[in-house]
Design a protein around this motif. Structure first.
Motif, PDB file in Angstrom:
ATOM      1  N   GLU A   1       0.864  -1.174   0.000  1.00 21.17           N
ATOM      2  CA  GLU A   1       0.000   0.000   0.000  1.00 21.17           C
ATOM      3  C   GLU A   1       0.903   1.228   0.000  1.00 21.17           C
ATOM      4  OE1 GLU A   1      -3.408   0.068   2.561  1.00 21.17           O
ATOM      5  OE2 GLU A   1      -3.564  -2.101   2.623  1.00 21.17           O
ATOM      6  N   GLY A   2       0.349   2.377  -0.325  1.00 19.54           N
ATOM      7  CA  GLY A   2       1.201   3.541  -0.490  1.00 19.54           C
ATOM      8  C   GLY A   2       0.644   4.796   0.140  1.00 19.54           C
ATOM      9  N   TYR A   3       1.074   5.898  -0.413  1.00 20.51           N
ATOM     10  CA  TYR A   3       0.747   7.226   0.105  1.00 20.51           C
ATOM     11  C   TYR A   3      -0.751   7.491   0.107  1.00 20.51           C
ATOM     12  CZ  TYR A   3       0.528  12.377  -0.172  1.00 20.51           C
ATOM     13  OH  TYR A   3       0.245  13.702   0.011  1.00 20.51           O
ATOM     14  N   LEU A   4      -1.425   7.092  -0.955  1.00 17.25           N
ATOM     15  CA  LEU A   4      -2.856   7.395  -1.040  1.00 17.25           C
ATOM     16  C   LEU A   4      -3.647   6.629   0.013  1.00 17.25           C
ATOM     17  CD1 LEU A   4      -3.114   7.419  -4.926  1.00 17.25           C
ATOM     18  CD2 LEU A   4      -3.230   9.415  -3.403  1.00 17.25           C
ATOM     19  N   GLU A   5      -3.254   5.403   0.261  1.00 11.41           N
ATOM     20  CA  GLU A   5      -3.917   4.623   1.298  1.00 11.41           C
ATOM     21  C   GLU A   5      -3.658   5.228   2.679  1.00 11.41           C
ATOM     22  OE1 GLU A   5      -2.182   3.488  -1.163  1.00 11.41           O
ATOM     23  OE2 GLU A   5      -3.065   1.692  -2.048  1.00 11.41           O
ATOM     24  N   ALA A   6      -2.422   5.719   2.883  1.00 14.85           N
ATOM     25  CA  ALA A   6      -2.104   6.360   4.162  1.00 14.85           C
ATOM     26  C   ALA A   6      -2.980   7.596   4.356  1.00 14.85           C
ATOM     27  CB  ALA A   6      -0.623   6.745   4.211  1.00 14.85           C
ATOM     28  N   PHE A   7      -3.075   8.376   3.307  1.00 20.90           N
ATOM     29  CA  PHE A   7      -3.900   9.589   3.350  1.00 20.90           C
ATOM     30  C   PHE A   7      -5.361   9.203   3.586  1.00 20.90           C
ATOM     31  CE2 PHE A   7      -2.716  14.014   2.107  1.00 20.90           C
ATOM     32  CZ  PHE A   7      -3.909  14.647   2.393  1.00 20.90           C
ATOM     33  N   ALA A   8      -5.799   8.166   2.901  1.00 18.54           N
ATOM     34  CA  ALA A   8      -7.180   7.711   3.049  1.00 18.54           C
ATOM     35  C   ALA A   8      -7.465   7.221   4.458  1.00 18.54           C
ATOM     36  CB  ALA A   8      -7.492   6.610   2.033  1.00 18.54           C
ATOM     37  N   ASN A   9      -6.436   6.703   5.131  1.00 21.17           N
ATOM     38  CA  ASN A   9      -6.666   6.268   6.512  1.00 21.17           C
ATOM     39  C   ASN A   9      -7.128   7.425   7.391  1.00 21.17           C
ATOM     40  OD1 ASN A   9      -6.154   3.563   6.158  1.00 21.17           O
ATOM     41  ND2 ASN A   9      -3.960   3.755   6.565  1.00 21.17           N
ATOM     42  N   LEU A  10      -6.549   8.605   7.175  1.00 25.01           N
ATOM     43  CA  LEU A  10      -7.001   9.770   7.952  1.00 25.01           C
ATOM     44  C   LEU A  10      -8.446  10.097   7.609  1.00 25.01           C
ATOM     45  CD1 LEU A  10      -3.959  12.249   7.949  1.00 25.01           C
ATOM     46  CD2 LEU A  10      -4.279  10.103   9.159  1.00 25.01           C
ATOM     47  N   TYR A  11      -8.758  10.092   6.335  1.00 29.95           N
ATOM     48  CA  TYR A  11     -10.136  10.384   5.918  1.00 29.95           C
ATOM     49  C   TYR A  11     -11.131   9.384   6.495  1.00 29.95           C
ATOM     50  CZ  TYR A  11      -9.947  14.402   2.783  1.00 29.95           C
ATOM     51  OH  TYR A  11      -9.849  15.676   2.290  1.00 29.95           O
ATOM     52  N   THR A  12     -10.745   8.118   6.466  1.00 29.54           N
ATOM     53  CA  THR A  12     -11.661   7.086   6.937  1.00 29.54           C
ATOM     54  C   THR A  12     -11.865   7.184   8.440  1.00 29.54           C
ATOM     55  OG1 THR A  12     -11.271   5.620   5.095  1.00 29.54           O
ATOM     56  CG2 THR A  12     -11.931   4.564   7.166  1.00 29.54           C
ATOM     57  N   GLU A  13     -10.795   7.419   9.166  1.00 29.77           N
ATOM     58  CA  GLU A  13     -10.925   7.551  10.618  1.00 29.77           C
ATOM     59  C   GLU A  13     -11.719   8.808  10.992  1.00 29.77           C
ATOM     60  OE1 GLU A  13      -6.721   5.225  11.097  1.00 29.77           O
ATOM     61  OE2 GLU A  13      -6.832   7.356  11.555  1.00 29.77           O
ATOM     62  N   PHE A  14     -11.503   9.852  10.223  1.00 28.34           N
ATOM     63  CA  PHE A  14     -12.279  11.072  10.442  1.00 28.34           C
ATOM     64  C   PHE A  14     -13.762  10.801  10.169  1.00 28.34           C
ATOM     65  CE2 PHE A  14     -14.014  15.161   8.908  1.00 28.34           C
ATOM     66  CZ  PHE A  14     -13.651  16.013   9.935  1.00 28.34           C
ATOM     67  N   ALA A  15     -14.026  10.059   9.096  1.00 28.69           N
ATOM     68  CA  ALA A  15     -15.422   9.718   8.756  1.00 28.69           C
ATOM     69  C   ALA A  15     -16.073   8.927   9.887  1.00 28.69           C
ATOM     70  CB  ALA A  15     -15.470   8.908   7.458  1.00 28.69           C
ATOM     71  N   GLN A  16     -15.308   8.007  10.454  1.00 32.70           N
ATOM     72  CA  GLN A  16     -15.872   7.182  11.517  1.00 32.70           C
ATOM     73  C   GLN A  16     -16.213   8.032  12.739  1.00 32.70           C
ATOM     74  OE1 GLN A  16     -12.647   4.394  11.389  1.00 32.70           O
ATOM     75  NE2 GLN A  16     -13.747   2.968  10.058  1.00 32.70           N
ATOM     76  N   ARG A  17     -15.374   9.006  13.039  1.00 32.99           N
ATOM     77  CA  ARG A  17     -15.664   9.902  14.161  1.00 32.99           C
ATOM     78  C   ARG A  17     -16.874  10.779  13.866  1.00 32.99           C
ATOM     79  NH1 ARG A  17     -12.661   9.853  19.156  1.00 32.99           N
ATOM     80  NH2 ARG A  17     -13.047  12.104  19.233  1.00 32.99           N
TER      81      ARG A  17
END
Lengths: 384, 384, 384, 384
Positions: A320-336
């Motif tokens: 996995e790469g940079y975009l997945e790392a960036f998406a992790n922030l988005y996904t965790e933010f979405a969950q909150r």
């Protein structure tokens, strides 16, 4: 990467990141990747026609393609199907004004780093976040890599023992040519008090804090330019002292000709050390004092940490790469955000994604570094 | 690796490096490897019986197995088949006395690093070398690696452009355990004013100077221990300013748990950068601003530099290592000595092997670093 | 690397390896490195004047500089201070004759690989070794690397479980240019029945046998040239079946443009795998089924195997290379010879250095591969 | 990654890939990443309740959550807002039936590999694709990596010269434990005639064909199991002969204990070679016969090939991974479908994404390998 019980995706509005913007495309992919967002509104450009066309390319309804962020925030706030959150990816000098209004209008906020143009602005935003109780994410995106989280989890679990030494690097070549590229970063004042510190120094600084869980108390910095005659800072090297007495150092530049991305950390504690390089993000080097070096990867068999597993979509050696790392922030933010909006149980643990206080700390680091350079000696880093 | 026209090998006497000494075995292999020396005399131990047995194991004639270096220097000086040169591998605090007498007795000298226990001693030795016109080598052995010389040649040829940034590391784990190993290095005073600076700091410092051809003018150092409560220095991190204005930094420690050898340099100029790690010495990473990264190796096909080729015995990807690098200093020293003794034409170019002035510079670096730590700011490095 | 109780070094005579010979220089360094040999006689060239000059360059006494190997073997056999052993580094087609006479004259023998030009010659030599009880070493030098021995020890100790898969590579570029370099290797017949098999194929084959401790029973080979129109073999790829049923494969070529040295092995058993590359010989990759990948190095802290430690001169991350590996064979041979000559107790364990039966097995592999190519199917490898 | 002029996203239906399916999540992320698809219909499970819940988690409307693929294809075909395309990620033995009906119903098709359970089925599907003129993609996803495309472009441009040698590997540990994991792959017949060949062998085979642009004409294969007593194939090693006479070899296994992902290729031509490993996908090793080894990366400065650039979203050393590679196929497929549906000009060049003929070739490779194992010799690969 989970779902939510709101029965719908989070409705997201974009500010900045229009045609030709790399960071804009990055934010959009990050928002799409796990399917938690619908991008339904945008102020992609201050040019009305460009804003309209760019929004159409994203299949955004014409009436929600705005030519100004103020207009978007005001208009959306009044819609019954209003957006839930905004993502800000404009030049640094506009972050403060946009964040303040977005928070005032009741939106949750994702803001690109650095949080603001100076420490006072950053503290101002933090105060409003506290007042509004909004969810807030500063996209120090490198903290989203599974192996960075593996490092953090191992250190928290004491697998390195007490941390004694930290070394951070971010060595790029973006400004290695004598001629500066055009753009807001190289315009006087727009990127803040020191380009290299604001642009990439804060990334390296946050990464060190994220993996060690420790703040820097004092530092002695050499800030300037590696290119004779240049007035914009492109080099910083610093001696660091952490809260537990650990020593550290940092080498950050965007003017090292031939370099690629060059973000890395190396941390040593009583029992061993960890090293990670962003160019090869799926490997974490684990040097052990009493055993052979170990390469930690996202693979079948031995288990990675809980934080690493939560941040991984596929395994068996699929990188996995940079975009997945960036998406992790988005996904965790979405969950909150979804939790906050009543969809699913709120997770009380601190967020893994960087919050507003991380943003403030970044500006405190910049301020201390600039002051140290001016005085030629050690300076305290202001506490947040 | 050449021959000489003296019609015989150089006759070498050893001082120190007796049973169990790693550095002693290293010097002996270096002396034997290319066949330029006969090891015919030795003062391997101050214990007479151990000195005798150790010499016998090396097939040295019993009458030339000495129990004291003074006795050896005096006795050999009087023999008609006297040794031509001595190699000194004793603790730091004895280098000055031995070097002074060896030079006085008319021997050429190979001395392990650091040259002496402080800057004054080092200057004293340098003055006597000048007075006696002896050949003198300080074994900063890492300068003997073919790829280190390749880097030096490329930089001298302008292949990186003007040098702008230098980063040096020497990160070991030798003292990472809380309990210090026994030995002269950890006895108060015997290793000089700062263990880490004397023991490995001077190696890293010399390596930077060797490859860039530039001296450090000023520095700001953080010197101390990474292990709470330890009184011996095991950590130094420093900000460096070179004579041409280039910026540099240095991270040297022998207390980073889990580390292996860890000596490396990374240098950037206007056109690109070079990086080298001692653990993989046959690879030189060449980052180019306008072309892809290149891995320079000792292989068939593309030519390495003249300095690299001179320092290489075998090619086609056959790795050479530390002992060959060390032997390069011995062989080059032998060629100078043989030339001086009338065997073959003297090469007028400066020696590639480190000389007495490199030894003095090492101690000047140590002195400036200690002073910087005491004052908390930048210090000039004394010129040699 | 030990000593002996003969009270003198082993007296060695060289056959072949004269001016310009890479392998000659390699043998000489290997003999000198640990101080076990005096090189006192030589037949370095069939040209008398070249032989004399080359010997003088090595400081060999003029009367022991021979212009023919027959003369040397006969003359030395009659001297009271006769040589103890000979080292043979001539073209393949002369090995048989030289070995046979050297053994007959009562010398111990070090012979470069391959042992002979065909299987019948090899068996002939083996019979005479058995008859004379001489010590005999075939310089499959890659078996001398510490990490190769580490692999062998780990496999013998069952750390990989039962061996299931083996993959061997030796991928060079020496013959990648359409024009063949001049020399005996590319003259018809002088290198044996297949250049690639004789020259480097036997090295890869021996390496596989050495680390696994297993013989290949059957194989199916694709032998030929990668360069259209070339009559000399430069490519072999083979499917292998080992004695325990394990499967293997092999890719060996000296015509892969751009390649460097390229010798490697990868072995997998029930519990994990090991991989080693000659270009980075001090690292052994240990893939573990239930733990993270581990990098085994010659470092402080965790212990390497007994066989690796015996083969290592210096540690703490100081790299050793090809010459040290080669020297390990010479030193172990010296220890056996010295023991045989009464110097010290004979070690009854099988030698680590490759012996005459390894040489015979290499030729059996060549014969089976050539036969497989002719028939287009699987062939048995003749047992030794 | 572009847009389309249909004014809407492509409407996609999913077949298979329900809860817990790794490949299902991969397909969905690939479809979402660049924003070209709306996932609006699905038959995610044959269990009606599971199908409904899984679809709800994806925010698919309840009436378009189907419990059977036949029902979905029939129902959707009748809707005015019918899906444009289907993506199939079911077990191998169902691909033929689903593809045939989907094509008959007029949908464009993305089908996971291998295309079918045997060569006859594959040819049957290919015939229907030709008849219907549908767009068809087989997800040999590794061909989507930018550096794989860089390799392909360099080879097509002649940068390696004529290709002479190819070596392919896919070495995994998925089946290294004696106990087989449960699942359709290990049920008799469901994965086709040979598990290892169908599951990962076809991936490696396609990768070789993709980068070289050449087909394999003949092969000699060793197919079986590395684990004694196992009846399912987990090992294949093969000798290959390409259409231009180039030689090749292949080592593919899912039973090499300790291995991670292990897909790689190494190709050599007259002028040099290329090597790529899926675990580090952003690096392409370029070995050059007359220059030093070069590491090709997606970085600032030197330009990658057109094919690599088209397949890259972000640069400056930000790593992309498996999901982006997979998404590249989806995005290119979307562009073709959108063009076909009148949105934008049709690109007449052959698709970069693998088509139905690539799927057929994979099955031809499997058939030839199985036959070769049965006969013990070389076999022709059936032409497509």
């Amino acid at each position: 990467m989970g779902t939510n019980t709101m029965g719908r995706r989070i409705q997201l509005g974009l500010i900045g990141g229009g045609p030709g913007s790399v960071i804009g495309e990055t934010h959009r992919i990050a928002a799409r990747l796990d399917g938690h967002y619908d991008i339904v509104a945008a102020a992609l450009s201050s040019n009305a026609e460009r804003a309209r066309q760019a929004a159409a390319d994203l299949f955004i309804a014409p009436e929600r393609a705005y030519a100004s962020w103020r207009q978007m925030l005001d208009t959306e706030a009044a819609r019954t199907d209003r957006i839930d959150a905004v993502a800000i990816m404009t030049p640094n000098d506009s972050h403060h004004a946009i964040c303040m209004l977005a928070l005032e209008r009741g939106f949750h906020v994702i803001c690109d780093k650095p949080l603001a143009n100076d420490l006072a602005q950053a503290r101002d935003i933090a105060a409003r976040v506290k007042a509004t109780q909004a969810e807030f994410c500063v996209t120090y995106c490198y903290s989203g890599f599974p192996m960075v989280r593996q490092a953090r989890d191992m250190i928290r679990a004491g697998e390195l023992g007490e941390i004694r030494q930290v070394h951070l690097q971010y060595v790029q070549s973006y400004l290695a040519h004598r001629d500066l590229p055009a753009g807001w970063r190289t315009e006087a004042g727009r990127a803040g008090s020191s380009l290299v510190l604001m642009d990439i120094g804060t990334h390296a600084f946050h990464l060190g804090a994220f993996v060690t869980g420790m703040d820097v108390m004092r530092l002695c910095a050499d800030v300037g330019s590696a290119i004779p005659g240049r007035t914009i800072d492109d080099y910083v090297s610093a001696l660091l002292r952490y809260e537990n007495g650990a020593r550290g150092s940092l080498w950050v530049t965007n003017a090292a000709a031939g370099s690629e991305h060059g973000l890395s950390f190396r941390v040593h504690g009583d029992k061993g050390g960890l090293e990670w390089h962003q160019e090869e993000p799926n490997r974490l080097i684990h040097r052990r004092q009493d055993a052979f070096e170990q390469i930690i990867t996202r693979r079948l068999g031995p288990a990675t940490s809980e934080g690493a597993q939560r941040s991984t979509r596929i395994a068996i050696g699929h990188p996995e790469g940079y975009l997945e790392a960036f998406a992790n922030l988005y996904t965790e933010f979405a969950q909150r955000v979804a939790a906050r909006m009543g969809g699913c149980p709120v997770d009380d643990s601190p967020t893994l994604f960087p919050g507003v206080s991380d943003g403030v700390k970044g500006l405190a680091f910049v301020a201390a570094s600039v002051k140290s350079m001016a005085t030629g000696g050690w300076q305290d880093v202001e506490r947040v």
